[in-house]
Design a protein around this motif. Structure first.
Motif, mmCIF file in Angstrom:
data_model
loop_
_atom_site.group_PDB
_atom_site.id
_atom_site.type_symbol
_atom_site.label_atom_id
_atom_site.label_comp_id
_atom_site.label_asym_id
_atom_site.label_seq_id
_atom_site.Cartn_x
_atom_site.Cartn_y
_atom_site.Cartn_z
ATOM 1 N N GLY A 247 0.836 -1.168 -0.182
ATOM 2 C CA GLY A 247 0.247 0.266 0.522
ATOM 3 C C GLY A 247 0.636 1.578 -0.369
ATOM 4 O O GLY A 247 0.141 2.479 -0.573
ATOM 5 N N HIS A 248 1.937 1.598 0.638
ATOM 6 C CA HIS A 248 2.870 2.356 0.680
ATOM 7 C C HIS A 248 3.460 2.477 -1.033
ATOM 8 O O HIS A 248 3.613 4.234 -1.316
ATOM 9 C CB HIS A 248 4.413 2.295 1.720
ATOM 10 C CG HIS A 248 5.050 2.927 1.667
ATOM 11 N ND1 HIS A 248 4.907 4.092 2.330
ATOM 12 C CD2 HIS A 248 6.340 3.731 1.286
ATOM 13 C CE1 HIS A 248 5.464 4.815 2.491
ATOM 14 N NE2 HIS A 248 6.266 4.898 1.542
ATOM 15 N N VAL A 249 3.192 1.192 -1.793
ATOM 16 C CA VAL A 249 3.881 2.116 -3.175
ATOM 17 C C VAL A 249 2.877 2.302 -3.819
ATOM 18 O O VAL A 249 2.577 3.534 -5.108
ATOM 19 C CB VAL A 249 4.178 0.766 -3.804
ATOM 20 C CG1 VAL A 249 4.128 0.651 -5.281
ATOM 21 C CG2 VAL A 249 5.309 0.042 -2.797
ATOM 22 N N ILE A 250 1.752 1.491 -3.574
ATOM 23 C CA ILE A 250 0.221 2.568 -4.201
ATOM 24 C C ILE A 250 0.126 3.808 -4.109
ATOM 25 O O ILE A 250 -0.413 4.840 -4.750
ATOM 26 C CB ILE A 250 -1.201 1.557 -3.086
ATOM 27 C CG1 ILE A 250 -0.801 0.640 -3.434
ATOM 28 C CG2 ILE A 250 -2.898 2.524 -4.093
ATOM 29 C CD1 ILE A 250 -2.233 -0.026 -3.571
ATOM 30 N N SER A 251 -0.094 4.500 -2.388
ATOM 31 C CA SER A 251 0.039 5.739 -2.579
ATOM 32 C C SER A 251 1.006 6.243 -2.747
ATOM 33 O O SER A 251 0.380 7.892 -3.652
ATOM 34 C CB SER A 251 0.469 6.342 -0.506
ATOM 35 O OG SER A 251 -1.342 5.848 -0.515
ATOM 36 N N LEU A 252 2.122 5.994 -2.962
ATOM 37 C CA LEU A 252 3.388 7.032 -3.564
ATOM 38 C C LEU A 252 2.729 7.075 -5.324
ATOM 39 O O LEU A 252 3.262 8.133 -5.599
ATOM 40 C CB LEU A 252 4.534 5.773 -3.601
ATOM 41 C CG LEU A 252 6.677 6.934 -3.522
ATOM 42 C CD1 LEU A 252 5.859 8.099 -3.286
ATOM 43 C CD2 LEU A 252 6.835 5.981 -3.135
ATOM 44 N N ALA A 253 2.499 6.385 -5.577
ATOM 45 C CA ALA A 253 2.127 5.908 -7.499
ATOM 46 C C ALA A 253 0.821 7.105 -7.223
ATOM 47 O O ALA A 253 0.935 8.095 -8.886
ATOM 48 C CB ALA A 253 2.331 4.353 -7.741
ATOM 49 N N ARG A 254 -0.003 6.714 -6.710
ATOM 50 C CA ARG A 254 -0.944 7.842 -6.888
ATOM 51 C C ARG A 254 -0.896 9.377 -6.578
ATOM 52 O O ARG A 254 -0.740 10.147 -7.812
ATOM 53 C CB ARG A 254 -2.358 7.632 -5.933
ATOM 54 C CG ARG A 254 -3.364 8.075 -5.706
ATOM 55 C CD ARG A 254 -4.123 8.831 -6.976
ATOM 56 N NE ARG A 254 -5.031 9.414 -5.437
ATOM 57 C CZ ARG A 254 -6.289 10.352 -6.849
ATOM 58 N NH1 ARG A 254 -6.154 10.494 -8.066
ATOM 59 N NH2 ARG A 254 -6.622 11.098 -6.851
ATOM 60 N N ALA A 255 0.122 9.254 -5.690
ATOM 61 C CA ALA A 255 0.727 10.554 -5.664
ATOM 62 C C ALA A 255 1.924 11.627 -6.364
ATOM 63 O O ALA A 255 0.800 11.996 -7.194
ATOM 64 C CB ALA A 255 1.530 11.290 -4.675
ATOM 65 N N LEU A 256 2.301 10.534 -7.079
ATOM 66 C CA LEU A 256 3.447 10.936 -8.254
ATOM 67 C C LEU A 256 2.286 11.411 -9.781
ATOM 68 O O LEU A 256 2.861 11.929 -10.254
ATOM 69 C CB LEU A 256 4.350 9.530 -8.311
ATOM 70 C CG LEU A 256 5.467 9.636 -7.435
ATOM 71 C CD1 LEU A 256 6.292 8.265 -7.647
ATOM 72 C CD2 LEU A 256 6.714 10.636 -7.857
ATOM 73 N N SER A 257 1.010 10.713 -9.950
ATOM 74 C CA SER A 257 0.722 11.203 -10.968
ATOM 75 C C SER A 257 -0.289 12.194 -10.627
ATOM 76 O O SER A 257 -1.004 12.795 -11.695
ATOM 77 C CB SER A 257 -0.291 9.706 -11.087
ATOM 78 O OG SER A 257 -1.550 9.792 -10.391
ATOM 79 N N PHE A 258 -0.776 13.195 -10.333
ATOM 80 C CA PHE A 258 -0.597 14.357 -9.783
ATOM 81 C C PHE A 258 -0.123 14.977 -11.291
ATOM 82 O O PHE A 258 -0.890 15.955 -11.697
ATOM 83 C CB PHE A 258 -0.191 15.421 -8.079
ATOM 84 C CG PHE A 258 -0.561 17.070 -8.487
ATOM 85 C CD1 PHE A 258 -1.548 17.195 -8.042
ATOM 86 C CD2 PHE A 258 0.596 17.906 -9.379
ATOM 87 C CE1 PHE A 258 -1.900 18.636 -8.187
ATOM 88 C CE2 PHE A 258 0.034 18.899 -9.486
ATOM 89 C CZ PHE A 258 -0.870 19.211 -8.349
#
Lengths: 341, 341, 341
Positions: A247-258
């Protein structure tokens, strides 16, 4: 009598059983700030009360994935303490925004079991629901995990395989009560693109990259009260590395997708997800997205179905010729986001 | 005139003197979230407003040890800036729950002094009390430290040795106003064990382990405004390592003890404590507990007196044949916890 | 169409243009706690509601530099994504305290441009203003950066050089509404020194030191939604190091300056600043100050103009015989602080 929790084994799951998970948790301004310190999160709706008020909400909701992690964390001691692998997600729907001060608890219903042919492990499907203090459901999703058997000689249970939707239909996405994008301020949000500006099949390299530190992923994972020892204990694996919570990777990727999807303000559904390869501290994570579908889900409210890929390599790489995930791919997530139509 | 604080030396402490410590601090939701990110804390009472309301409180109190560290931190510039060693704790009592938004300040009374025979150092005993913004005492404890003398040739003071209780009597523990465990939800709390389910002499291996990072212990220690440079300055020790604040290990061990003591919701008293060996980043910390005593302290409210041991080695190890702490033992804490009877 | 933000190049700045920056942000108790965990911050006014109420404010304001970083962070995608260097600051004034729950947004006016003789880069001056949710300005400052040209062959613009004050005049400093130091509690603040106790020319070694970790500076910089990749991406530089955001060093030095300047409660103005050398994780940072000027700015309210120097070496070193900054000097900041007269 042993007082500690040894976790459940495959034999312990009975289809139809509902497990009430421990440790309700109040999530507030502190969790929000930590989320924004741990991930490069910039979506305006969960960053600014003023922006959220202008969108018809009562204030900035907590980040959707913060809610996901909090609910997920509660399930770990009951579902995945003896899990060998986290196999997949389906039918994830965010049902109601969560605000600072809300208290979350969770339940899971066992909806499927199937022993593996090696008789040492089996697959367990659960449908988890997170609730707020009023008893309203805020999130529901299915996940399945491979779990060890306590004893290989235990008789195999009758297999029960749940029927799962290939993806959440756009019509089934919950639009937060009151949400509208009338007078939406694209300057403040950071980009001019509406849902209609994205083409199905379009791919976006989110450009930015973040190198992960041990302290960061452990702080995040603890904040979600996720107790799986493999994330915290450097003596657990022979190579001395700590496996980073998926889930840490999910949140990181979602944030980068901004950067390229700044208006994809709300995660509304999770269709599928695979943690393609393990992630470790020192990895530098990048992200790319592919537009899978597009829909109108309310007046002025659009939805994009997106593939979000986290990688420690080049963008747009996903699988090799053999159909297997490229070794640099960390995450392949299929989700729905709400944004101005 | 020198504007910076050189700290006090042994000669500067006079029995009977009351020192008002600097920097009052408002503790709120942010401190709570950081506490839960830095330690694997899962006790339901300080995690959930809803759970705490069901236990008769006005909301989730801040973690008791967060209060301890905040009060302790204030004393450092006056008590232990020139300390050679933190020798012990006694007569610790948590008097009143602290809630988000409360402002804490602290005072210490010098209750004992004794020069060491080497004439270069001496032992100072102080009774520290933390207060909230209304002036109500929230915590009191005695600690003693070995402090350097400014000048070995200063005449020795008359030794004053305080009489300290071997441990806090159960009858002297403060039960938070309104607290009850009627209708206590053991499922949500995480374990079924009441105080009466623990036997005196019973020992519990808390199973989980956490490897400590530099960023984590420094963030925690700064949050408590503890300024002792040995925790932050890699150039201070010849080996380039930063000594971890002993309180960080206390909180880590207490949080790990959830697994087997999930219902030991409240730290009510600290009877004694020893930081048996220094702890450094990279250490993987485990914890085990021993039940020392059991009492009833209110209607339906029980108390366990517990030995909590933090170790970087195997459980249940404490002292060697020579009576000295095993080199892997980091902490030996004797405390009282409140839980359903 | 490319959806991601490539940043502006030198050609894209037109004197007189006002840029509205993206992502308004609500700052609250969580940001405060993180600030206090990331920096050894102890100034009583922003630490304690009770202390701030006694000084005539409505509660503890958020740390001034937290406001600076939040506003600065918003400007990065528009001003410094393609910047080669952050050259200077001037005319910084903190206009209104910011409290937990306020929402900040920012605008920048381009006030100067000048191409460099190499034709590959140019200098851009902007005046940035941060606003709260009511539209009131809370902070204004000028900074100038060297920015790459998109194309060296683009014709050079007419140079526009703003006239900037050498420093903010004491009479132009904003004293927060209601602020007074009547009955100021020097014990609680931590030191007895009033503005009048400092001599112009006096220099203070702040004694303490902090070694910086990667996780810390990245968490801080993300919290300010500063997206410059050089701070986060270990693959960006050839040497694999991440450059630490200059503002992290400012906050670290300001917090270290408590020891000797404990009553310098409020940063009221920024006169000038230079990030003299890059800072990296593993550096151990110290700070020293020099008193440059002294003024009365309100009844009982004094101001000190201070040079604040962060160094990884010995105190009081600044420049070599060649006039260049010593390689150990990280920051040379000229600012005004308010304190009891």
């Amino acid at each position: 009598m042993n007082k500690t929790n040894p976790g459940r084994f495959f034999e312990d799951y009975r289809p139809g059983e509902v497990i009430r998970h421990a440790v309700p948790r109040t999530v507030a301004e502190g969790e929000r700030a930590l989320y924004h310190a741990l991930y490069p999160q910039r979506f305006a709706l969960s960053s600014s009360d003023a922006f959220a008020l202008d969108c018809g909400l009562d204030g900035a909701p907590l980040d959707d994935l913060l809610v996901f992690h909090t609910v997920f964390g509660k399930t770990v001691p009951d579902i995945s303490l003896n899990a060998v692998a986290n196999l997949g997600y389906a039918e994830g729907r965010f049902l109601k925004p969560v605000f600072a001060g809300d208290t979350l608890h969770a339940e899971s219903e066992v909806i499927g079991v199937k022993e593996n042919s090696n008789r040492r492990t089996g697959v367990v499907w659960v449908r988890t629901t997170g609730f707020d203090q009023s008893g309203a459901a805020v999130l529901t999703y299915v996940r399945w995990v491979m779990v060890r058997k306590r004893d290989p000689d235990t008789p195999s249970p009758e297999p029960v395989l749940p029927e799962l939707a290939d993806h959440v239909a756009a019509a089934d996405l919950a639009v937060p009560e009151g949400l509208h994008f009338d007078g939406y301020d694209f300057d403040l949000a950071g980009e001019p693109h509406r849902a209609g500006d994205y083409e199905i099949g379009e791919r976006i390299d989110h450009v930015d990259a973040t190198t992960i530190e041990e302290a960061e992923h452990m702080m995040a994972t603890r904040l979600w009260q996720n107790t799986a020892k493999v994330h915290f204990d450097a003596t657990h694996r022979e190579d001395g590395r700590r496996l980073i919570y998926g889930g840490h990777v999910i949140s990181l990727a979602r944030a980068l997708s901004f950067n390229g999807l700044a208006n994809a303000q709300i995660v509304a559904g999770i269709n599928a997800g695979a943690h393609a390869n393990p992630c470790f501290a020192g990895d530098t994570v990048r992200a790319w997205s592919e537009v899978l579908d597009r829909a109108e889900v309310g007046p002025g409210v659009g939805a994009l179905r997106l593939r979000l890929v986290a990688t420690r390599g080049a963008p747009f790489v996903l699988r090799g010729a053999d159909g297997k995930y490229d070794p640099d791919v960390l995450l392949d997530l299929d989700y729905w986001a709400l944004m101005p139509l």
